[in-house]
Motif scaffolding. Structure first.
Motif, mmCIF file in Angstrom:
data_model
loop_
_atom_site.group_PDB
_atom_site.id
_atom_site.type_symbol
_atom_site.label_atom_id
_atom_site.label_comp_id
_atom_site.label_asym_id
_atom_site.label_seq_id
_atom_site.Cartn_x
_atom_site.Cartn_y
_atom_site.Cartn_z
ATOM 1 N N THR A 193 0.804 -1.225 0.000
ATOM 2 C CA THR A 193 0.000 0.000 0.000
ATOM 3 C C THR A 193 0.839 1.279 0.000
ATOM 4 N N TYR A 225 -3.405 9.733 -3.071
ATOM 5 C CA TYR A 225 -4.610 9.122 -2.506
ATOM 6 C C TYR A 225 -5.405 10.225 -1.812
ATOM 7 N N SER A 279 -6.044 2.691 -3.352
ATOM 8 C CA SER A 279 -6.605 2.655 -2.002
ATOM 9 C C SER A 279 -8.053 3.132 -1.944
ATOM 10 N N ASP A 284 -10.774 0.676 -1.148
ATOM 11 C CA ASP A 284 -11.110 0.433 0.262
ATOM 12 C C ASP A 284 -11.922 1.579 0.854
ATOM 13 N N MET A 285 -11.450 2.795 0.623
ATOM 14 C CA MET A 285 -12.049 3.956 1.286
ATOM 15 C C MET A 285 -13.461 4.240 0.794
ATOM 16 N N ASP A 297 -16.090 2.651 2.737
ATOM 17 C CA ASP A 297 -16.427 3.308 4.003
ATOM 18 C C ASP A 297 -17.432 4.436 3.814
ATOM 19 N N ILE A 325 -11.446 9.597 6.653
ATOM 20 C CA ILE A 325 -11.260 8.186 6.322
ATOM 21 C C ILE A 325 -9.839 7.934 5.837
ATOM 22 N N ALA A 326 -9.326 8.839 4.988
ATOM 23 C CA ALA A 326 -7.983 8.678 4.433
ATOM 24 C C ALA A 326 -6.909 8.736 5.516
ATOM 25 N N TRP A 378 -7.057 5.567 7.570
ATOM 26 C CA TRP A 378 -6.527 4.453 6.779
ATOM 27 C C TRP A 378 -5.000 4.489 6.755
ATOM 28 N N LYS A 416 -3.410 3.422 10.007
ATOM 29 C CA LYS A 416 -3.501 1.971 10.181
ATOM 30 C C LYS A 416 -2.427 1.253 9.363
ATOM 31 N N GLN A 417 -2.198 1.708 8.124
ATOM 32 C CA GLN A 417 -1.162 1.096 7.285
ATOM 33 C C GLN A 417 0.220 1.268 7.901
#
Length: 348
Positions: free
Chosen positions: A95, A103, A171, A174-175, A178, A302-303, A306, A309-310
């Protein structure tokens, strides 16, 4: 005496090595459009000109030499010596790629250019792609903020995002979930027919100007802006390591310079053409919709979550993210000393 003779002989040998001729194939992920014309092809033409014709690069449309979404793999395996791709296509492997490709948490294109070329981003990119993917890498082409969506349905609020079938990549796959959407990915050449027949409700692709050529607006009435999912999109020149090793230091520098010049030229061209493009859509009967603030704010939240977390489990992601956030902190007050307030006039 022997040393002097050896040195004399070495001079023309070195000159021959530096003036060697090369012929490379370049795989791309694009069927055509600005990514080809002012990206891959413009780079190949510039290299030809700067090398006085010694270095030839034959550019192939997406899918000709391999999977359009797997250009890095095509180059790594030696099917093509060079490739032009968006690094985010490789996000399934790591990622970290989206930090270089852009992103929803990225800064704008001007800041990205500064980070890449003045704050160590290019060096990080070279090290990362070498270590993780086994290719030589550098920026080639950069976008300003993309169109959020060309959509068959009006999209303005968080409620409008629920269940929306949209084509995207990286990415944002994924986002977007959400936000309640139902995202899918596909190669560029498949997007228009999917949108036309209603297999998807909406798509993102490029900037206002770039999206005129594929004609999404002809089959999707609504143009949704701004591209909060992709505030910037640098693209990637990948080079096979064996092919790179055959180049002299002089020619390596030539390739790097050509890529940099092409990147800046693309940014300038897209910026000017985007300013004209909204009129094209309006005249074509498209309805331009600005996303509600709730969608824009929620997307960035959200970004950021995310990305955090990565970074917890991916050392390379954490390293690059830290560099970008340090840069953002340095530029936090830039608008105060760069932006001048003016009153609206009749010409604005």
């Amino acid at each position: 005496m022997v040393a002097a003779i050896a040195a004399f002989i070495a001079v023309p040998t070195l000159a021959l090595a530096q003036d060697a001729k090369h012929s490379f194939k370049m795989a791309t992920g694009w069927p055509g459009g600005p990514l080809m014309d002012i990206g891959a092809k413009a780079f190949a033409e510039r290299v030809d000109q700067m090398s006085d014709g010694r270095i030839k690069i034959q550019v192939f449309p997406g899918g000709t030499l391999g999977n359009a979404l797997k250009v890095t793999e095509t180059v790594k395996n030696g099917v093509a010596e060079m490739g032009h791709t968006w690094m985010g296509y490789d996000w399934g492997r790591d990622t970290t790629t989206v930090l270089f490709g852009g992103y929803a948490g990225s800064f704008d294109s001007e800041r990205m250019l500064h980070w890449l070329y003045q704050a160590g981003g290019v060096d990080l990119q070279r090290q990362y792609r070498d270590e993780v993917f086994g290719v030589v890498s550098m920026p080639l082409f950069i976008r300003t903020a993309e169109v959020f969506l060309h959509s068959r349905k009006p999209v303005r609020t968080l409620e409008d995002m629920k269940g929306l079938k949209l084509r995207t990549a990286g990415s944002w796959l994924d986002m977007a979930k959400d936000l309640g959407a139902a995202p899918v990915t596909t190669a560029g050449g498949d997007v228009f027919p999917m949108l036309e027949r209603g297999a998807i409700d909406a798509t993102e692709w490029g900037t206002l100007w770039e999206d005129i050529a594929p004609g999404f607006h002809k089959v999707a009435k609504y143009l949704i802006i701004p591209g909060v999912h992709q505030p910037v999109a640098p693209f990637d020149l990948v080079i096979n390591k064996d092919a790179w090793a055959k180049l002299s230091d002089k020619d390596k520098k030539l390739i790097e310079t050509a890529a940099r010049l092409t990147t800046f030229d693309s940014w300038l061209r897209i910026g000017e053409e985007d300013a004209k493009a909204l009129d094209v859509y309006r005249k074509a009967g498209n309805e331009v919709i600005e996303l509600a603030p709730e969608v824009q704010y929620r997307t960035r939240e959200i970004a950021d979550a995310w990305a955090d977390k990565q970074a917890e489990t991916n050392p390379w992601f954490a390293k690059v993210l830290a560099s970008q956030r340090d840069f953002e902190r340095r530029w936090a007050n830039a608008t105060q000393y760069r932006n001048v307030k003016v009153r609206a006039t009749a010409t604005q």
